[in-house]
Design a protein around this motif. Structure first.
Motif, mmCIF file in Angstrom:
data_model
loop_
_atom_site.group_PDB
_atom_site.id
_atom_site.type_symbol
_atom_site.label_atom_id
_atom_site.label_comp_id
_atom_site.label_asym_id
_atom_site.label_seq_id
_atom_site.Cartn_x
_atom_site.Cartn_y
_atom_site.Cartn_z
ATOM 1 N N GLY A 34 9.252 -6.342 -4.413
ATOM 2 C CA GLY A 34 8.007 -6.352 -3.684
ATOM 3 C C GLY A 34 6.785 -6.256 -4.516
ATOM 4 O O GLY A 34 6.604 -7.040 -5.385
ATOM 5 N N CYS A 35 6.033 -5.211 -4.396
ATOM 6 C CA CYS A 35 4.621 -5.372 -4.314
ATOM 7 C C CYS A 35 3.875 -4.252 -5.007
ATOM 8 O O CYS A 35 4.345 -3.144 -5.065
ATOM 9 N N SER A 36 2.701 -4.518 -5.497
ATOM 10 C CA SER A 36 1.915 -3.466 -6.114
ATOM 11 C C SER A 36 0.971 -2.855 -5.104
ATOM 12 O O SER A 36 0.506 -3.517 -4.200
ATOM 13 N N ALA A 37 0.705 -1.562 -5.279
ATOM 14 C CA ALA A 37 -0.065 -0.841 -4.267
ATOM 15 C C ALA A 37 -1.556 -0.943 -4.531
ATOM 16 O O ALA A 37 -1.999 -1.202 -5.638
ATOM 17 N N ARG A 38 -2.320 -0.700 -3.472
ATOM 18 C CA ARG A 38 -3.757 -0.585 -3.634
ATOM 19 C C ARG A 38 -4.073 0.707 -4.380
ATOM 20 O O ARG A 38 -3.238 1.587 -4.516
ATOM 21 N N ALA A 39 -5.312 0.818 -4.822
ATOM 22 C CA ALA A 39 -5.706 2.025 -5.538
ATOM 23 C C ALA A 39 -5.565 3.238 -4.630
ATOM 24 O O ALA A 39 -5.918 3.186 -3.459
ATOM 25 N N PRO A 40 -5.006 4.355 -5.134
ATOM 26 C CA PRO A 40 -4.852 5.539 -4.306
ATOM 27 C C PRO A 40 -6.193 6.060 -3.801
ATOM 28 O O PRO A 40 -7.223 5.904 -4.446
ATOM 29 N N VAL A 41 -6.168 6.659 -2.628
ATOM 30 C CA VAL A 41 -7.367 7.291 -2.091
ATOM 31 C C VAL A 41 -7.622 8.583 -2.850
ATOM 32 O O VAL A 41 -6.719 9.389 -3.052
ATOM 33 N N TYR A 325 1.365 5.864 2.662
ATOM 34 C CA TYR A 325 0.314 4.944 3.083
ATOM 35 C C TYR A 325 -0.282 5.407 4.407
ATOM 36 O O TYR A 325 0.423 5.953 5.272
ATOM 37 N N ASN A 326 -1.572 5.119 4.574
ATOM 38 C CA ASN A 326 -2.185 5.355 5.880
ATOM 39 C C ASN A 326 -2.035 4.102 6.737
ATOM 40 O O ASN A 326 -1.474 3.103 6.322
ATOM 41 N N ARG A 327 -2.556 4.171 7.964
ATOM 42 C CA ARG A 327 -2.343 3.079 8.911
ATOM 43 C C ARG A 327 -3.051 1.791 8.492
ATOM 44 O O ARG A 327 -2.703 0.703 8.959
ATOM 45 N N ASP A 328 -4.030 1.879 7.586
ATOM 46 C CA ASP A 328 -4.692 0.688 7.063
ATOM 47 C C ASP A 328 -3.921 0.044 5.913
ATOM 48 O O ASP A 328 -4.337 -0.986 5.387
ATOM 49 N N GLY A 329 -2.817 0.657 5.510
ATOM 50 C CA GLY A 329 -2.048 0.134 4.394
ATOM 51 C C GLY A 329 -2.542 0.588 3.041
ATOM 52 O O GLY A 329 -2.053 0.114 2.014
ATOM 53 N N ALA A 330 -3.489 1.514 3.010
ATOM 54 C CA ALA A 330 -3.996 2.023 1.737
ATOM 55 C C ALA A 330 -3.076 3.131 1.227
ATOM 56 O O ALA A 330 -2.613 3.978 1.997
ATOM 57 N N GLU A 331 -2.822 3.130 -0.069
ATOM 58 C CA GLU A 331 -1.975 4.154 -0.667
ATOM 59 C C GLU A 331 -2.700 5.498 -0.687
ATOM 60 O O GLU A 331 -3.838 5.609 -1.149
ATOM 61 N N VAL A 332 -2.031 6.534 -0.224
ATOM 62 C CA VAL A 332 -2.605 7.888 -0.212
ATOM 63 C C VAL A 332 -1.589 8.867 -0.789
ATOM 64 O O VAL A 332 -1.303 9.911 -0.209
#
Length: 377
Positions: A34-41, A325-332
């Motif tokens: 898969g996939c690389s994550a967005r920047a953590p919050v 991840y939160n519901r927006d798909g952002a890594e937390v």
């Protein structure tokens, strides 16, 4: 003693990803890298407990955590359920092979509902057993049982004390797997939703068999489903069309035919044939992930916590990583692991990673996030 598996070590946060869920039986054509994550919050951090080793000689089939932070282990080999304190000490166990109350034939799943009642799914007897909280620790607990209409692949415990949601494998009329809401009072099936109809992206297409490989439930009772072809999870809520829970991709998923998978194995093993891989006209079955482990995405390693964050184990170039991840798909939140756990389950404060240590004992590591919503375990 259960077969020994290496325990996993926690190695701190990491930026990479690749969707990966451990599985003992996988089907060709549905392998995913898969996939690389967005920047953590900013401000989110995952903390862990010291490893908790469960006392006794038990084989792990399933695990559930109660609101009191105790542990319930299902041992399908010995046909019993064992109750452990939060520190891993044994409190009680019950069950044996048979068809009577409190007996099991092929138990496959265990759950603790909000009332404290224990629910066990038995695939051999095609029934669901409910043990009431008031007598669940008795030497011979009273139990009520209800028949099941089809094989259950997942038992999902939602917010209500009187219902559970079953993910069934029924193929009646070619409609595929379904979500079935079952009353724990009467045993009646009060709602059914066919997964392929709710989420057409999970239905068979282009040689894909239409299987999803992980399921969890939100505080609303909506069900989250994921398969191995895509980083997109699907949320099924009542009769409404499923909505996408999209995790951030970095490239197309990888698919292999049986021939390609065999070639990959031979390339990595000096040309030797893999005796654990069997081929037939339609499918490739790997009874162990072996050296293909970095590329295989499998079942179960996905959970939603009590605050409706999605947790999953993904794979990057350095190994498996626990992501939140939160519901927006952002890594937390992110935590690197040295090896894959067997199960990922919800707890009152976050999730628990379940493995077997080098001695074959069941080992648990609790994980929770430090943030404004959930500051401590």
């Amino acid at each position: 003693m259960p077969s020994s598996r290496s325990g996993f070590l926690l190695q701190g946060p990491d930026r990479g990803t690749c969707l990966m869920r451990s599985v003992a039986l996988v089907t060709a054509g549905i392998l995913l890298a898969g996939c690389s994550a967005r920047a953590p919050v900013a401000g989110d951090k995952l903390l862990t407990s010291p490893p908790i080793v469960l006392a006794g000689d038990y084989s792990l089939t399933d695990l559930s955590s109660g609101a009191d932070s105790t542990w319930w282990i299902l041992d399908g080999t010995q046909r019993l359920v064992a109750h452990f304190a939060s520190d891993g000490s044994l409190l009680h166990s019950f069950g044996r092979r048979g068809a009577g109350p409190g007996e099991f034939e092929v138990p496959t799943a265990v759950g603790v509902v909000p009332s404290g009642d224990i629910v066990v799914v038995d695939a051999g007897l095609l029934r669901l057993t409910v043990l009431e909280q008031s007598d669940r620790d008795d030497a011979s607990p009273k139990a009520r049982t209800f028949p099941l209409q089809s094989i259950v692949s997942e038992l999902l415990v939602g917010p209500g004390a009187d219902f559970v949601t079953l993910v069934t494998e029924g193929l009646q009329g070619g409609r595929g797997p379904a979500l079935s809401k079952l009353s724990l009072v009467t045993g009646a099936q009060v709602a059914v939703r066919h997964i392929w109809e709710a989420a057409p992206a999970l239905a068979p297409s282009d040689g894909y068999l239409g299987r999803f490989h992980a399921a969890s439930i939100l505080s609303s009772g909506a069900v989250v489903l994921a398969n191995t072809r895509s980083p997109i999870a699907w949320v099924v809520d009542g009769a409404e069309p499923a909505t996408a829970w999209e995790l951030p991709p970095s490239g197309p998923p990888l698919h292999w035919t049986a021939t390609e998978a065999m070639a990959l194995y031979r390339a990595r093993s000096g040309g030797a044939a893999n005796p654990l891989v069997k081929l037939d006209s339609t499918a490739f079955l790997a009874r162990t992930v072996g050296t293909l482990k970095p590329q295989i995405a499998g079942a179960r390693l996905l959970a939603t916590d009590h605050h409706d964050f999605l947790w999953c184990v993904r794979y990057d170039a350095d190994g498996p990583v626990l992501k939140r991840y939160n519901r927006d798909g952002a890594e937390v939140g992110s935590l690197t692991l040295s090896s894959l756990p067997i199960l990922l389950r919800k707890t009152p404060s976050g999730v628990v990673l379940v493995s077997e240590n080098t001695d074959g004992a069941i080992q648990l590591v609790r994980v929770w996030a430090v943030d404004r919503v959930n500051p401590s375990p």
